[in-house]
Design a protein around this motif. Structure first.
Motif, PDB file in Angstrom:
ATOM      1  N   ALA A 246       4.566   2.302 -10.010  1.00 31.56           N
ATOM      2  CA  ALA A 246       3.694   1.422  -9.228  1.00 31.56           C
ATOM      3  C   ALA A 246       2.348   1.369  -9.947  1.00 31.56           C
ATOM      4  CB  ALA A 246       3.522   1.949  -7.812  1.00 31.56           C
ATOM      5  N   LEU A 247       1.953   0.167 -10.340  1.00 28.37           N
ATOM      6  CA  LEU A 247       0.667  -0.030 -11.011  1.00 28.37           C
ATOM      7  C   LEU A 247      -0.265  -0.742 -10.043  1.00 28.37           C
ATOM      8  CD1 LEU A 247       1.880  -1.303 -14.504  1.00 28.37           C
ATOM      9  CD2 LEU A 247       1.661   1.039 -13.681  1.00 28.37           C
ATOM     10  N   HIS A 248      -1.386  -0.122  -9.753  1.00 27.44           N
ATOM     11  CA  HIS A 248      -2.332  -0.652  -8.772  1.00 27.44           C
ATOM     12  C   HIS A 248      -3.490  -1.350  -9.474  1.00 27.44           C
ATOM     13  CE1 HIS A 248      -0.060   1.784  -5.979  1.00 27.44           C
ATOM     14  NE2 HIS A 248      -0.338   2.864  -6.694  1.00 27.44           N
ATOM     15  N   THR A 249      -3.965  -2.444  -8.874  1.00 27.62           N
ATOM     16  CA  THR A 249      -5.080  -3.197  -9.430  1.00 27.62           C
ATOM     17  C   THR A 249      -5.783  -3.972  -8.318  1.00 27.62           C
ATOM     18  OG1 THR A 249      -5.739  -4.612 -11.280  1.00 27.62           O
ATOM     19  CG2 THR A 249      -3.814  -5.316 -10.017  1.00 27.62           C
TER      20      THR A 249
ATOM     21  N   LEU B  13       5.390  -3.347  -9.113  1.00 26.53           N
ATOM     22  CA  LEU B  13       6.456  -2.346  -9.132  1.00 26.53           C
ATOM     23  C   LEU B  13       7.317  -2.569 -10.366  1.00 26.53           C
ATOM     24  CD1 LEU B  13       7.453  -2.375  -5.363  1.00 26.53           C
ATOM     25  CD2 LEU B  13       5.950  -0.777  -6.563  1.00 26.53           C
ATOM     26  N   ILE B  14       7.687  -1.456 -11.028  1.00 27.75           N
ATOM     27  CA  ILE B  14       8.396  -1.538 -12.306  1.00 27.75           C
ATOM     28  C   ILE B  14       9.593  -0.589 -12.306  1.00 27.75           C
ATOM     29  CG2 ILE B  14       8.211  -1.231 -14.808  1.00 27.75           C
ATOM     30  CD1 ILE B  14       5.202  -1.639 -14.523  1.00 27.75           C
ATOM     31  N   VAL B  15      10.705  -1.084 -12.857  1.00 28.66           N
ATOM     32  CA  VAL B  15      11.877  -0.267 -13.145  1.00 28.66           C
ATOM     33  C   VAL B  15      12.014  -0.226 -14.661  1.00 28.66           C
ATOM     34  CG1 VAL B  15      14.399  -0.175 -13.047  1.00 28.66           C
ATOM     35  CG2 VAL B  15      13.089  -0.721 -10.990  1.00 28.66           C
ATOM     36  N   VAL B  16      11.962   0.977 -15.230  1.00 27.54           N
ATOM     37  CA  VAL B  16      12.075   1.158 -16.675  1.00 27.54           C
ATOM     38  C   VAL B  16      13.445   1.755 -16.962  1.00 27.54           C
ATOM     39  CG1 VAL B  16      11.108   2.274 -18.716  1.00 27.54           C
ATOM     40  CG2 VAL B  16       9.591   1.602 -16.839  1.00 27.54           C
ATOM     41  N   LEU B  17      14.219   1.081 -17.805  1.00 29.19           N
ATOM     42  CA  LEU B  17      15.528   1.592 -18.205  1.00 29.19           C
ATOM     43  C   LEU B  17      15.438   2.195 -19.609  1.00 29.19           C
ATOM     44  CD1 LEU B  17      17.890  -1.285 -17.013  1.00 29.19           C
ATOM     45  CD2 LEU B  17      17.161   0.754 -15.770  1.00 29.19           C
TER      46      LEU B  17
ATOM     47  N   LEU C 111      -3.003  -0.904   2.552  1.00 32.46           N
ATOM     48  CA  LEU C 111      -2.225  -1.582   3.580  1.00 32.46           C
ATOM     49  C   LEU C 111      -0.763  -1.140   3.467  1.00 32.46           C
ATOM     50  CD1 LEU C 111      -2.101  -3.742   5.836  1.00 32.46           C
ATOM     51  CD2 LEU C 111      -1.689  -5.425   4.027  1.00 32.46           C
ATOM     52  N   PRO C 112      -0.327  -0.126   4.229  1.00 32.51           N
ATOM     53  CA  PRO C 112       1.072   0.304   4.163  1.00 32.51           C
ATOM     54  C   PRO C 112       2.006  -0.882   4.428  1.00 32.51           C
ATOM     55  CG  PRO C 112      -0.227   1.822   5.486  1.00 32.51           C
ATOM     56  CD  PRO C 112      -1.101   0.637   5.196  1.00 32.51           C
ATOM     57  N   ASN C 113       3.121  -0.941   3.671  1.00 33.41           N
ATOM     58  CA  ASN C 113       4.030  -2.070   3.821  1.00 33.41           C
ATOM     59  C   ASN C 113       5.464  -1.665   3.537  1.00 33.41           C
ATOM     60  OD1 ASN C 113       4.641  -3.028   0.830  1.00 33.41           O
ATOM     61  ND2 ASN C 113       2.470  -2.466   0.922  1.00 33.41           N
ATOM     62  N   LYS C 114       6.392  -2.387   4.124  1.00 34.57           N
ATOM     63  CA  LYS C 114       7.814  -2.069   4.050  1.00 34.57           C
ATOM     64  C   LYS C 114       8.372  -2.269   2.646  1.00 34.57           C
ATOM     65  CE  LYS C 114      11.697  -0.927   6.009  1.00 34.57           C
ATOM     66  NZ  LYS C 114      11.946   0.467   6.308  1.00 34.57           N
ATOM     67  N   ARG C 115       7.883  -3.265   1.911  1.00 25.75           N
ATOM     68  CA  ARG C 115       8.413  -3.508   0.565  1.00 25.75           C
ATOM     69  C   ARG C 115       8.160  -2.324  -0.353  1.00 25.75           C
ATOM     70  NH1 ARG C 115       5.821  -8.891  -1.153  1.00 25.75           N
ATOM     71  NH2 ARG C 115       4.243  -8.219   0.312  1.00 25.75           N
ATOM     72  N   TYR C 116       6.954  -1.782  -0.299  1.00 33.85           N
ATOM     73  CA  TYR C 116       6.653  -0.602  -1.113  1.00 33.85           C
ATOM     74  C   TYR C 116       7.488   0.583  -0.647  1.00 33.85           C
ATOM     75  CZ  TYR C 116       4.303   3.161  -3.497  1.00 33.85           C
ATOM     76  OH  TYR C 116       4.055   4.245  -4.282  1.00 33.85           O
ATOM     77  N   ASP C 117       7.603   0.752   0.665  1.00 31.28           N
ATOM     78  CA  ASP C 117       8.384   1.859   1.220  1.00 31.28           C
ATOM     79  C   ASP C 117       9.838   1.803   0.758  1.00 31.28           C
ATOM     80  OD1 ASP C 117       6.093   2.728   2.494  1.00 31.28           O
ATOM     81  OD2 ASP C 117       6.674   1.931   4.464  1.00 31.28           O
ATOM     82  N   LEU C 118      10.435   0.606   0.722  1.00 27.80           N
ATOM     83  CA  LEU C 118      11.819   0.458   0.264  1.00 27.80           C
ATOM     84  C   LEU C 118      11.968   0.892  -1.189  1.00 27.80           C
ATOM     85  CD1 LEU C 118      12.784  -2.992   1.827  1.00 27.80           C
ATOM     86  CD2 LEU C 118      13.754  -0.762   2.423  1.00 27.80           C
ATOM     87  N   PHE C 119      10.998   0.517  -2.013  1.00 28.90           N
ATOM     88  CA  PHE C 119      11.030   0.887  -3.429  1.00 28.90           C
ATOM     89  C   PHE C 119      10.884   2.399  -3.585  1.00 28.90           C
ATOM     90  CE2 PHE C 119       9.257   1.187  -7.762  1.00 28.90           C
ATOM     91  CZ  PHE C 119      10.197   0.423  -8.459  1.00 28.90           C
TER      92      PHE C 119
ATOM     93  N   ALA D  20      13.564   5.124  -5.139  1.00 31.29           N
ATOM     94  CA  ALA D  20      13.218   6.084  -6.190  1.00 31.29           C
ATOM     95  C   ALA D  20      13.631   7.494  -5.783  1.00 31.29           C
ATOM     96  CB  ALA D  20      11.719   6.027  -6.493  1.00 31.29           C
ATOM     97  N   ALA D  21      13.335   7.879  -4.561  1.00 32.12           N
ATOM     98  CA  ALA D  21      13.701   9.206  -4.073  1.00 32.12           C
ATOM     99  C   ALA D  21      15.215   9.374  -4.053  1.00 32.12           C
ATOM    100  CB  ALA D  21      13.106   9.440  -2.689  1.00 32.12           C
ATOM    101  N   ALA D  22      15.929   8.351  -3.597  1.00 32.68           N
ATOM    102  CA  ALA D  22      17.391   8.419  -3.532  1.00 32.68           C
ATOM    103  C   ALA D  22      18.013   8.538  -4.925  1.00 32.68           C
ATOM    104  CB  ALA D  22      17.944   7.189  -2.814  1.00 32.68           C
ATOM    105  N   LEU D  23      17.341   7.974  -5.926  1.00 39.10           N
ATOM    106  CA  LEU D  23      17.835   8.039  -7.303  1.00 39.10           C
ATOM    107  C   LEU D  23      17.290   9.250  -8.062  1.00 39.10           C
ATOM    108  CD1 LEU D  23      17.543   4.233  -8.040  1.00 39.10           C
ATOM    109  CD2 LEU D  23      19.674   5.544  -7.892  1.00 39.10           C
ATOM    110  N   GLY D  24      16.534  10.091  -7.371  1.00 44.38           N
ATOM    111  CA  GLY D  24      16.008  11.309  -7.991  1.00 44.38           C
ATOM    112  C   GLY D  24      14.846  11.074  -8.932  1.00 44.38           C
ATOM    113  N   LYS D  25      14.113   9.992  -8.732  1.00 41.65           N
ATOM    114  CA  LYS D  25      12.970   9.678  -9.595  1.00 41.65           C
ATOM    115  C   LYS D  25      11.669   9.807  -8.821  1.00 41.65           C
ATOM    116  CE  LYS D  25      15.349   8.692 -13.206  1.00 41.65           C
ATOM    117  NZ  LYS D  25      15.277   9.542 -14.390  1.00 41.65           N
ATOM    118  N   GLU D  26      10.668  10.363  -9.487  1.00 40.72           N
ATOM    119  CA  GLU D  26       9.335  10.444  -8.913  1.00 40.72           C
ATOM    120  C   GLU D  26       8.619   9.129  -9.189  1.00 40.72           C
ATOM    121  OE1 GLU D  26       5.216  12.847  -9.800  1.00 40.72           O
ATOM    122  OE2 GLU D  26       7.108  13.856 -10.198  1.00 40.72           O
ATOM    123  N   MET D  27       7.926   8.605  -8.189  1.00 39.71           N
ATOM    124  CA  MET D  27       7.153   7.378  -8.387  1.00 39.71           C
ATOM    125  C   MET D  27       5.944   7.694  -9.257  1.00 39.71           C
ATOM    126  SD  MET D  27       8.097   4.485  -6.909  1.00 39.71           S
ATOM    127  CE  MET D  27       6.581   3.643  -6.549  1.00 39.71           C
ATOM    128  N   ILE D  28       5.861   7.036 -10.389  1.00 35.29           N
ATOM    129  CA  ILE D  28       4.713   7.174 -11.284  1.00 35.29           C
ATOM    130  C   ILE D  28       3.720   6.098 -10.883  1.00 35.29           C
ATOM    131  CG2 ILE D  28       3.930   7.016 -13.663  1.00 35.29           C
ATOM    132  CD1 ILE D  28       6.859   7.893 -14.417  1.00 35.29           C
TER     133      ILE D  28
END
Length: 129
Positions: A34-37, A47-51, A75-83, A87-95
């Protein structure tokens, strides 16, 4: 090696495709980011997925939904929460980190080149071979 951003959109309905890309390629999944600006006094997030790079071919895709999701710390939001849940379900830490907005660059490609440089310097993606 070719490292390229593939833009899916701004994160409205295409966020579901981004999550599906991560799930379908879990064997190649390197990072979820997640890159914030700030754009026009509005706090937004990309939001980014790096393969991992392909073998053969050495092509590394970075799928992005660019600057269309509200920053969850403002502003908490469902789209970010889903992502984040994916990430958690796939065993990845959100960078997460802050970057300059894309609208200060003359071309979108210059923005993506700057992001690739940042990701290489922080060892999130490998250097060129």
């Amino acid at each position: 090696m070719i490292q390229r951003f593939i833009e899916l959109g701004e994160g409205y309905s295409d966020i579901y495709e981004l999550i599906e890309i991560a799930k379908a390629n879990s064997h190649r999944l390197s990072h979820m980011m997640a890159l914030h600006t700030t754009i026009n006094d509005k706090e937004v997030t990309s939001l980014i997925v790096v393969l991992h790079p392909t073998t053969p071919g050495d092509f590394q895709p970075l799928y992005i939904c660019r600057e269309g999701i509200p920053n969850p710390s403002v502003l908490p939001n469902k789209r970010y929460d889903l992502f984040a849940e994916a990430a958690a379900a796939l065993g990845k830490e959100m960078i997460q980190f802050s970057v300059k907005p894309s609208n200060i660059f003359a071309e979108k490609e210059l923005y993506y080149q700057q992001l690739i440089g940042i990701l290489r310097l922080n060892h999130y993606i490998p250097p060129l071979k």
